[in-house]
Write a protein that holds these residues in place. Sequence first.
Motif, PDB file in Angstrom:
ATOM      1  N   VAL A  21      -5.585 -48.702 -23.403  1.00 44.16           N
ATOM      2  CA  VAL A  21      -4.759 -48.039 -22.395  1.00 44.16           C
ATOM      3  C   VAL A  21      -3.919 -46.945 -23.059  1.00 44.16           C
ATOM      4  N   LEU A  22      -3.386 -47.240 -24.226  1.00 42.82           N
ATOM      5  CA  LEU A  22      -2.586 -46.239 -24.950  1.00 42.82           C
ATOM      6  C   LEU A  22      -3.417 -44.996 -25.275  1.00 42.82           C
ATOM      7  N   LEU A  23      -4.674 -45.193 -25.617  1.00 44.43           N
ATOM      8  CA  LEU A  23      -5.552 -44.046 -25.898  1.00 44.43           C
ATOM      9  C   LEU A  23      -5.730 -43.171 -24.656  1.00 44.43           C
ATOM     10  N   VAL A  24      -5.915 -43.793 -23.510  1.00 44.32           N
ATOM     11  CA  VAL A  24      -6.062 -43.042 -22.253  1.00 44.32           C
ATOM     12  C   VAL A  24      -4.769 -42.294 -21.935  1.00 44.32           C
ATOM     13  N   ILE A  25      -3.649 -42.983 -22.084  1.00 40.37           N
ATOM     14  CA  ILE A  25      -2.349 -42.369 -21.790  1.00 40.37           C
ATOM     15  C   ILE A  25      -2.109 -41.174 -22.700  1.00 40.37           C
ATOM     16  N   LYS A  26      -2.426 -41.338 -23.982  1.00 42.89           N
ATOM     17  CA  LYS A  26      -2.237 -40.236 -24.935  1.00 42.89           C
ATOM     18  C   LYS A  26      -3.185 -39.073 -24.647  1.00 42.89           C
ATOM     19  N   ALA A  27      -4.452 -39.380 -24.428  1.00 45.39           N
ATOM     20  CA  ALA A  27      -5.462 -38.332 -24.203  1.00 45.39           C
ATOM     21  C   ALA A  27      -5.179 -37.502 -22.961  1.00 45.39           C
ATOM     22  N   ASN A  28      -4.545 -38.110 -21.971  1.00 45.55           N
ATOM     23  CA  ASN A  28      -4.281 -37.412 -20.712  1.00 45.55           C
ATOM     24  C   ASN A  28      -2.808 -37.057 -20.512  1.00 45.55           C
ATOM     25  N   ASN A  29      -2.020 -37.331 -21.544  1.00 43.95           N
ATOM     26  CA  ASN A  29      -0.587 -37.001 -21.504  1.00 43.95           C
ATOM     27  C   ASN A  29       0.074 -37.560 -20.229  1.00 43.95           C
ATOM     28  N   LEU A  30      -0.093 -38.855 -20.013  1.00 43.43           N
ATOM     29  CA  LEU A  30       0.350 -39.476 -18.764  1.00 43.43           C
ATOM     30  C   LEU A  30       1.802 -39.934 -18.777  1.00 43.43           C
ATOM     31  N   LEU A  31       2.349 -40.173 -19.967  1.00 41.17           N
ATOM     32  CA  LEU A  31       3.726 -40.656 -20.076  1.00 41.17           C
ATOM     33  C   LEU A  31       4.424 -39.991 -21.245  1.00 41.17           C
ATOM     34  N   PRO A  32       5.727 -39.781 -21.130  1.00 38.77           N
ATOM     35  CA  PRO A  32       6.478 -39.296 -22.291  1.00 38.77           C
ATOM     36  C   PRO A  32       6.476 -40.370 -23.394  1.00 38.77           C
ATOM     37  N   PRO A  33       6.435 -39.954 -24.652  1.00 43.70           N
ATOM     38  CA  PRO A  33       6.372 -40.919 -25.758  1.00 43.70           C
ATOM     39  C   PRO A  33       7.481 -41.975 -25.739  1.00 43.70           C
ATOM     40  N   LEU A  34       8.685 -41.597 -25.384  1.00 43.88           N
ATOM     41  CA  LEU A  34       9.783 -42.564 -25.362  1.00 43.88           C
ATOM     42  C   LEU A  34       9.533 -43.670 -24.338  1.00 43.88           C
ATOM     43  N   GLN A  35       8.961 -43.303 -23.208  1.00 44.07           N
ATOM     44  CA  GLN A  35       8.642 -44.293 -22.185  1.00 44.07           C
ATOM     45  C   GLN A  35       7.535 -45.240 -22.671  1.00 44.07           C
ATOM     46  N   VAL A  36       6.566 -44.692 -23.397  1.00 37.42           N
ATOM     47  CA  VAL A  36       5.503 -45.523 -23.972  1.00 37.42           C
ATOM     48  C   VAL A  36       6.104 -46.525 -24.952  1.00 37.42           C
ATOM     49  N   VAL A  37       6.976 -46.043 -25.826  1.00 34.54           N
ATOM     50  CA  VAL A  37       7.621 -46.921 -26.815  1.00 34.54           C
ATOM     51  C   VAL A  37       8.413 -48.013 -26.103  1.00 34.54           C
ATOM     52  N   ASN A  38       9.101 -47.643 -25.054  1.00 34.63           N
ATOM     53  CA  ASN A  38       9.885 -48.603 -24.287  1.00 34.63           C
ATOM     54  C   ASN A  38       9.004 -49.724 -23.716  1.00 34.63           C
ATOM     55  N   ILE A  39       7.870 -49.361 -23.180  1.00 37.67           N
ATOM     56  CA  ILE A  39       6.954 -50.349 -22.593  1.00 37.67           C
ATOM     57  C   ILE A  39       6.320 -51.210 -23.686  1.00 37.67           C
ATOM     58  N   VAL A  40       5.830 -50.554 -24.727  1.00 43.28           N
ATOM     59  CA  VAL A  40       5.131 -51.278 -25.796  1.00 43.28           C
ATOM     60  C   VAL A  40       6.080 -52.220 -26.536  1.00 43.28           C
ATOM     61  N   SER A  41       7.343 -51.896 -26.585  1.00 43.52           N
ATOM     62  CA  SER A  41       8.314 -52.744 -27.282  1.00 43.52           C
ATOM     63  C   SER A  41       8.438 -54.125 -26.636  1.00 43.52           C
ATOM     64  N   GLN A  42       7.964 -54.268 -25.407  1.00 46.76           N
ATOM     65  CA  GLN A  42       7.979 -55.559 -24.716  1.00 46.76           C
ATOM     66  C   GLN A  42       6.905 -56.504 -25.258  1.00 46.76           C
ATOM     67  N   SER A  43       5.958 -55.950 -25.995  1.00 49.65           N
ATOM     68  CA  SER A  43       4.845 -56.744 -26.502  1.00 49.65           C
ATOM     69  C   SER A  43       5.275 -57.563 -27.713  1.00 49.65           C
ATOM     70  N   PRO A  44       4.973 -58.853 -27.694  1.00 55.52           N
ATOM     71  CA  PRO A  44       5.294 -59.673 -28.864  1.00 55.52           C
ATOM     72  C   PRO A  44       4.433 -59.319 -30.076  1.00 55.52           C
ATOM     73  N   ASN A  45       3.367 -58.570 -29.873  1.00 54.00           N
ATOM     74  CA  ASN A  45       2.444 -58.230 -30.958  1.00 54.00           C
ATOM     75  C   ASN A  45       2.588 -56.787 -31.429  1.00 54.00           C
ATOM     76  N   ALA A  46       3.491 -56.031 -30.847  1.00 47.91           N
ATOM     77  CA  ALA A  46       3.620 -54.625 -31.217  1.00 47.91           C
ATOM     78  C   ALA A  46       4.227 -54.512 -32.615  1.00 47.91           C
ATOM     79  N   THR A  47       3.641 -53.618 -33.392  1.00 48.13           N
ATOM     80  CA  THR A  47       4.153 -53.339 -34.730  1.00 48.13           C
ATOM     81  C   THR A  47       4.210 -51.839 -34.925  1.00 48.13           C
ATOM     82  N   LEU A  48       5.056 -51.398 -35.801  1.00 53.43           N
ATOM     83  CA  LEU A  48       5.118 -49.985 -36.122  1.00 53.43           C
ATOM     84  C   LEU A  48       4.074 -49.688 -37.187  1.00 53.43           C
TER      85      LEU A  48
END
Length: 124
Positions: free
Chosen positions: A96-123
Amino acid sequence: DTENINLSNALVLCKHYDFAPGILVIYEKQMLHGEILRFRMERKEYDLIMAACDKHFKYVFHQLIHSPQIGASLWVKALEYFATQGPEGSSYMQKVLLVIKANNLLPPLQVVNIVSQSPNATLG
């Protein structure tokens, strides 16, 4: 309009008897893409969630107004969903992140905000 009344009655019956194919046909006929997505999410049908987002995005982009932002809503919901699904949703979240990035669907800060909810997200 009698067709809408008939579809509404049919939907009630399909839901009552948990007749998934009928529910999905009615949602599709009424272009209730968000309901289709929610239906798939309730059943944890990950591949079908991706397919529903892709189908809706292509429809909106190619048939209506050629605006990726209008078609983004289901991809955003899918990202939010997969971010909360633990390890099982991790690879789907990446897709999903690849689609969002390829089509510029969300601002990066909003993506980070959503992904930060994931227990598996890593930098990284």
